[in-house]
Design a protein around this motif. Sequence first.
Motif, PDB file in Angstrom:
ATOM      1  N   SER A 160       9.109  -0.775  13.219  1.00 15.07           N
ATOM      2  CA  SER A 160       9.166   0.156  12.092  1.00 15.07           C
ATOM      3  C   SER A 160      10.376   1.063  12.285  1.00 15.07           C
ATOM      4  N   LEU A 161      11.041   1.411  11.208  1.00 15.59           N
ATOM      5  CA  LEU A 161      12.213   2.288  11.257  1.00 15.59           C
ATOM      6  C   LEU A 161      11.804   3.638  10.698  1.00 15.59           C
ATOM      7  N   LEU A 162      11.507   4.557  11.613  1.00 15.84           N
ATOM      8  CA  LEU A 162      10.982   5.872  11.240  1.00 15.84           C
ATOM      9  C   LEU A 162      11.864   6.945  11.843  1.00 15.84           C
ATOM     10  N   PRO A 163      12.723   7.579  11.023  1.00 17.25           N
ATOM     11  CA  PRO A 163      13.574   8.654  11.549  1.00 17.25           C
ATOM     12  C   PRO A 163      12.744   9.731  12.245  1.00 17.25           C
ATOM     13  N   GLY A 164      13.173  10.103  13.454  1.00 17.79           N
ATOM     14  CA  GLY A 164      12.464  11.109  14.242  1.00 17.79           C
ATOM     15  C   GLY A 164      11.350  10.530  15.097  1.00 17.79           C
ATOM     16  N   GLN A 165      10.984   9.261  14.873  1.00 19.95           N
ATOM     17  CA  GLN A 165       9.932   8.617  15.669  1.00 19.95           C
ATOM     18  C   GLN A 165      10.455   7.375  16.402  1.00 19.95           C
ATOM     19  N   ILE A 195      13.836   6.178  15.419  1.00 23.16           N
ATOM     20  CA  ILE A 195      15.296   6.305  15.290  1.00 23.16           C
ATOM     21  C   ILE A 195      15.665   7.753  15.560  1.00 23.16           C
ATOM     22  N   PHE A 196      16.551   7.932  16.537  1.00 22.87           N
ATOM     23  CA  PHE A 196      16.956   9.280  16.928  1.00 22.87           C
ATOM     24  C   PHE A 196      18.475   9.391  16.894  1.00 22.87           C
TER      25      PHE A 196
END
Length: 170
Positions: free
Chosen positions: A160-165, A167-168
């Motif tokens: 899953s591509l989840l900014p802040g989780q 992807i940083f």
Amino acid sequence: FNNTFTMIGSRSNAITLQGGSNSTNISENTIETSGAQAAGISFFPSSHNILSNNFIKTSGSAANGIFLRSAHNNTFTNINITIAGSGQGIQLLQVLPTGEDTGVSGNIFFNLTLQTASNDSIFDFSSPGGASAFSNNTLLFNGTFGMINWTKSNISTNMSLLPGQTIFIL
């Protein structure tokens, strides 16, 4: 612009652009599908479209959030995709029964949020015969401290591509 689509049933895609439906703007929509192979948005063939600020949720077997086939130079910005069934968040597929290779290329996916229950968040089969510059697509994430630019002939990922989780940008 600013619509809600709720589709129920097998192969009941919410939005389909095909046969040269080009230069269309699809923005600020809520799209939900439930049923086998019921995609949120499908393009085949279609080019130079802009999709921004859309929420897509699918549930059902092989129900993809976005399905691209022979689609070129489209821009997807701030799209939130949740897949509750067995589909992919985005599927890029190069096919023509005649064997003609039109591919899927030049598409830009910018600041996406993709969450899948069990499958790939992006499944890129846009150049199955081998990598070429012609089939490059771009995945971009922008943050306060920089940008991630992933331009490749295969942008598949099974997470899953989840900014802040997941992807940083530090």
